[in-house]
Scaffold this motif. Structure first.
Motif, mmCIF file in Angstrom:
data_model
loop_
_atom_site.group_PDB
_atom_site.id
_atom_site.type_symbol
_atom_site.label_atom_id
_atom_site.label_comp_id
_atom_site.label_asym_id
_atom_site.label_seq_id
_atom_site.Cartn_x
_atom_site.Cartn_y
_atom_site.Cartn_z
ATOM 1 N N SER A 102 45.667 29.217 38.711
ATOM 2 C CA SER A 102 44.790 29.978 39.828
ATOM 3 C C SER A 102 45.537 31.440 40.202
ATOM 4 O O SER A 102 46.773 31.567 40.038
ATOM 5 C CB SER A 102 44.631 29.014 40.992
ATOM 6 O OG SER A 102 45.923 29.019 41.838
ATOM 7 N N GLU A 103 44.419 32.156 40.658
ATOM 8 C CA GLU A 103 44.776 33.530 41.129
ATOM 9 C C GLU A 103 44.202 33.908 42.326
ATOM 10 O O GLU A 103 42.987 33.640 42.350
ATOM 11 C CB GLU A 103 44.725 34.572 40.006
ATOM 12 C CG GLU A 103 45.047 34.395 38.548
ATOM 13 C CD GLU A 103 46.520 34.455 38.481
ATOM 14 O OE1 GLU A 103 47.144 35.100 39.242
ATOM 15 O OE2 GLU A 103 47.004 33.931 37.394
ATOM 16 N N PHE A 104 44.805 34.038 43.436
ATOM 17 C CA PHE A 104 44.050 34.405 44.874
ATOM 18 C C PHE A 104 44.784 35.353 45.620
ATOM 19 O O PHE A 104 45.840 35.645 45.531
ATOM 20 C CB PHE A 104 44.543 32.880 45.605
ATOM 21 C CG PHE A 104 43.470 32.462 46.618
ATOM 22 C CD1 PHE A 104 42.088 32.174 46.513
ATOM 23 C CD2 PHE A 104 43.984 32.835 47.987
ATOM 24 C CE1 PHE A 104 41.485 31.906 47.553
ATOM 25 C CE2 PHE A 104 42.982 32.425 49.104
ATOM 26 C CZ PHE A 104 41.843 32.069 48.980
ATOM 27 N N ASN A 105 43.807 35.926 46.385
ATOM 28 C CA ASN A 105 43.973 37.044 47.383
ATOM 29 C C ASN A 105 44.451 36.441 48.753
ATOM 30 O O ASN A 105 43.103 36.145 49.370
ATOM 31 C CB ASN A 105 43.168 38.186 47.173
ATOM 32 C CG ASN A 105 43.271 39.271 48.379
ATOM 33 O OD1 ASN A 105 44.388 39.192 48.889
ATOM 34 N ND2 ASN A 105 42.258 40.194 48.500
ATOM 35 N N HIS A 106 45.541 36.326 49.341
ATOM 36 C CA HIS A 106 45.530 35.661 50.398
ATOM 37 C C HIS A 106 45.449 36.661 51.768
ATOM 38 O O HIS A 106 45.510 36.379 53.024
ATOM 39 C CB HIS A 106 47.044 34.922 50.744
ATOM 40 C CG HIS A 106 46.876 33.584 50.059
ATOM 41 N ND1 HIS A 106 46.246 32.590 50.649
ATOM 42 C CD2 HIS A 106 47.650 33.068 48.992
ATOM 43 C CE1 HIS A 106 46.527 31.507 50.031
ATOM 44 N NE2 HIS A 106 47.046 31.858 49.004
ATOM 45 N N SER A 107 45.378 38.074 51.509
ATOM 46 C CA SER A 107 45.145 38.941 52.536
ATOM 47 C C SER A 107 43.791 38.687 53.291
ATOM 48 O O SER A 107 42.697 38.332 52.714
ATOM 49 C CB SER A 107 45.191 40.342 52.123
ATOM 50 O OG SER A 107 44.868 41.167 52.986
ATOM 51 N N SER A 108 43.666 38.919 54.683
ATOM 52 C CA SER A 108 42.621 38.834 55.433
ATOM 53 C C SER A 108 41.859 40.167 55.581
ATOM 54 O O SER A 108 40.592 39.990 56.196
ATOM 55 C CB SER A 108 43.057 38.110 56.815
ATOM 56 O OG SER A 108 43.749 39.230 57.454
ATOM 57 N N GLN A 109 42.500 41.164 55.068
ATOM 58 C CA GLN A 109 41.952 42.566 55.095
ATOM 59 C C GLN A 109 41.701 43.408 53.927
ATOM 60 O O GLN A 109 40.803 44.106 53.767
ATOM 61 C CB GLN A 109 42.768 43.276 56.448
ATOM 62 C CG GLN A 109 42.946 42.653 57.637
ATOM 63 C CD GLN A 109 43.534 43.541 58.586
ATOM 64 O OE1 GLN A 109 44.497 44.308 58.039
ATOM 65 N NE2 GLN A 109 43.209 43.598 60.035
ATOM 66 N N ASN A 110 42.886 43.241 52.875
ATOM 67 C CA ASN A 110 42.687 44.106 51.963
ATOM 68 C C ASN A 110 42.237 43.494 50.776
ATOM 69 O O ASN A 110 42.629 42.153 50.269
ATOM 70 C CB ASN A 110 44.190 44.487 51.911
ATOM 71 C CG ASN A 110 44.767 45.253 52.909
ATOM 72 O OD1 ASN A 110 43.977 46.251 53.560
ATOM 73 N ND2 ASN A 110 46.060 44.977 53.408
ATOM 74 N N GLU A 111 41.584 44.134 50.001
ATOM 75 C CA GLU A 111 41.259 43.440 48.490
ATOM 76 C C GLU A 111 42.260 43.777 47.470
ATOM 77 O O GLU A 111 43.316 44.514 47.758
ATOM 78 C CB GLU A 111 39.892 44.230 47.913
ATOM 79 C CG GLU A 111 40.234 45.829 47.477
ATOM 80 C CD GLU A 111 38.761 46.318 46.944
ATOM 81 O OE1 GLU A 111 37.618 45.625 47.045
ATOM 82 O OE2 GLU A 111 38.999 47.263 46.313
ATOM 83 N N VAL A 112 42.312 43.011 46.371
ATOM 84 C CA VAL A 112 43.290 43.251 45.175
ATOM 85 C C VAL A 112 42.211 43.748 44.243
ATOM 86 O O VAL A 112 41.337 43.240 43.656
ATOM 87 C CB VAL A 112 43.774 41.754 44.711
ATOM 88 C CG1 VAL A 112 44.682 42.056 43.545
ATOM 89 C CG2 VAL A 112 44.604 41.016 45.904
ATOM 90 N N HIS A 113 42.897 44.868 43.618
ATOM 91 C CA HIS A 113 42.398 45.585 42.317
ATOM 92 C C HIS A 113 43.419 45.370 41.133
ATOM 93 O O HIS A 113 44.573 45.861 41.350
ATOM 94 C CB HIS A 113 42.393 47.013 42.991
ATOM 95 C CG HIS A 113 41.644 47.968 41.777
ATOM 96 N ND1 HIS A 113 41.475 49.252 41.852
ATOM 97 C CD2 HIS A 113 40.736 47.636 40.594
ATOM 98 C CE1 HIS A 113 40.841 49.880 41.043
ATOM 99 N NE2 HIS A 113 40.347 48.729 40.321
ATOM 100 N N LEU A 114 42.846 45.025 39.996
ATOM 101 C CA LEU A 114 43.612 44.599 39.091
ATOM 102 C C LEU A 114 42.991 44.819 37.646
ATOM 103 O O LEU A 114 41.786 44.644 37.663
ATOM 104 C CB LEU A 114 44.064 43.377 39.214
ATOM 105 C CG LEU A 114 43.268 41.969 38.943
ATOM 106 C CD1 LEU A 114 42.804 41.585 37.868
ATOM 107 C CD2 LEU A 114 43.784 40.880 40.248
ATOM 108 N N LEU A 115 43.674 44.738 36.474
ATOM 109 C CA LEU A 115 43.301 44.731 35.133
ATOM 110 C C LEU A 115 43.689 43.258 34.675
ATOM 111 O O LEU A 115 44.835 43.133 34.729
ATOM 112 C CB LEU A 115 43.501 45.836 34.406
ATOM 113 C CG LEU A 115 43.141 47.252 34.606
ATOM 114 C CD1 LEU A 115 43.683 48.123 33.722
ATOM 115 C CD2 LEU A 115 41.868 47.401 34.729
ATOM 116 N N GLN A 116 42.766 42.637 34.043
ATOM 117 C CA GLN A 116 42.871 41.398 33.376
ATOM 118 C C GLN A 116 42.589 41.847 32.018
ATOM 119 O O GLN A 116 41.550 42.061 31.643
ATOM 120 C CB GLN A 116 42.070 40.265 33.749
ATOM 121 C CG GLN A 116 42.298 38.924 33.159
ATOM 122 C CD GLN A 116 41.427 37.673 33.746
ATOM 123 O OE1 GLN A 116 41.287 36.884 33.016
ATOM 124 N NE2 GLN A 116 40.846 37.689 34.928
#
Length: 234
Positions: A102-116
């Motif tokens: 699983s891959e998860f963004n736990h931030s309540s404010q900021n997005e995660v930007h990535l290349l898969q």
């Protein structure tokens, strides 16, 4: 031969928590002209909203590389790894005989930007494995930094395919030259900024397929022009 894949022509899928652009056919997006490039099957540019993420799911017989552009991503998998991946870090997961993660963004404010990135392995039924390393901005500025290689040279992540993956951040007018061997092929993916590449202009999100080219000349047209270079060796 150089073929540019413009950013605006990529597949685009929007969910409530995920804004993703697909360089190659993936999931519900299908383009018969773009079903991969040699052993390179997937480059997805994902933006994961706060408190969003990919639930536990499985893969097998695939080399999966994650390159975090901004934010922090939590990773958990079925072989006991639980890590946070931040800007500058790269993850390599060999799915082999089967892995769930699983891959998860736990931030309540900021997005995660990535290349898969998905790459076909050179062997099937490998034992699943995982690596993660950080590569500093300084290692990339004005030069190529080796992130991934077949033998893990220069502290790079080891991948089960005959490919080197490099990263660089160029300032305006900074230039890199790179040579390809006979029958090699390459792909450039521009993460940020703008590049001049062999007399072609590349903008953020653009990709370029490269065959039968001896020399690659890559020049930054803007400061902070960040890109990945995939070199598949034959």
């Amino acid at each position: 031969m150089i073929t540019i894949r413009p950013s605006a022509q990529r597949g685009h899928v929007l969910f409530d928590w995920l804004n993703t652009k697909h360089t190659f056919s993936f999931g519900s997006y299908y383009d018969p002209q773009y079903t991969g490039f040699g052993n390179l099957l997937v480059i997805n540019e994902d933006k994961i909203a706060p408190a969003g993420g990919f639930g536990t799911h499985g893969h097998r017989d695939m080399e999966i590389v994650t390159y975090v552009i901004e934010g922090e991503l939590e990773h958990k998998d079925s072989i006991g790894n639980g890590e946070t991946i931040s800007r500058g870090e790269v993850q390599r997961m060999s799915a082999g005989t089967g892995i769930r993660h699983s891959e998860f963004n736990h931030s309540s404010q900021n997005e995660v930007h990535l290349l898969q990135i998905w790459i076909l392995p050179n062997q099937q039924n490998l034992e699943p494995s995982y690596e993660q390393k950080i590569f500093s901005e300084e290692e990339k500025r004005g030069k190529l930094c080796l992130l991934v290689s077949p033998d893990g040279e220069n502290n790079s992540l080891k991948i089960h395919q005959n490919v080197n993956i490099w990263s660089s951040i160029l300032g305006e007018n900074e230039e890199i030259n790179y040579s390809l061997g006979s029958n090699d092929y390459a792909w450039i993916q521009l993460v940020k900024g703008q590049l001049d590449f062999n007399n072609n202009t590349l903008n953020a999100g653009d990709g370029v397929a490269i065959r039968e080219e001896d020399l690659l000349t890559i020049k930054g047209n803007q400061n902070e022009s960040e890109f990945l270079l995939f070199h598949f060796l034959n």
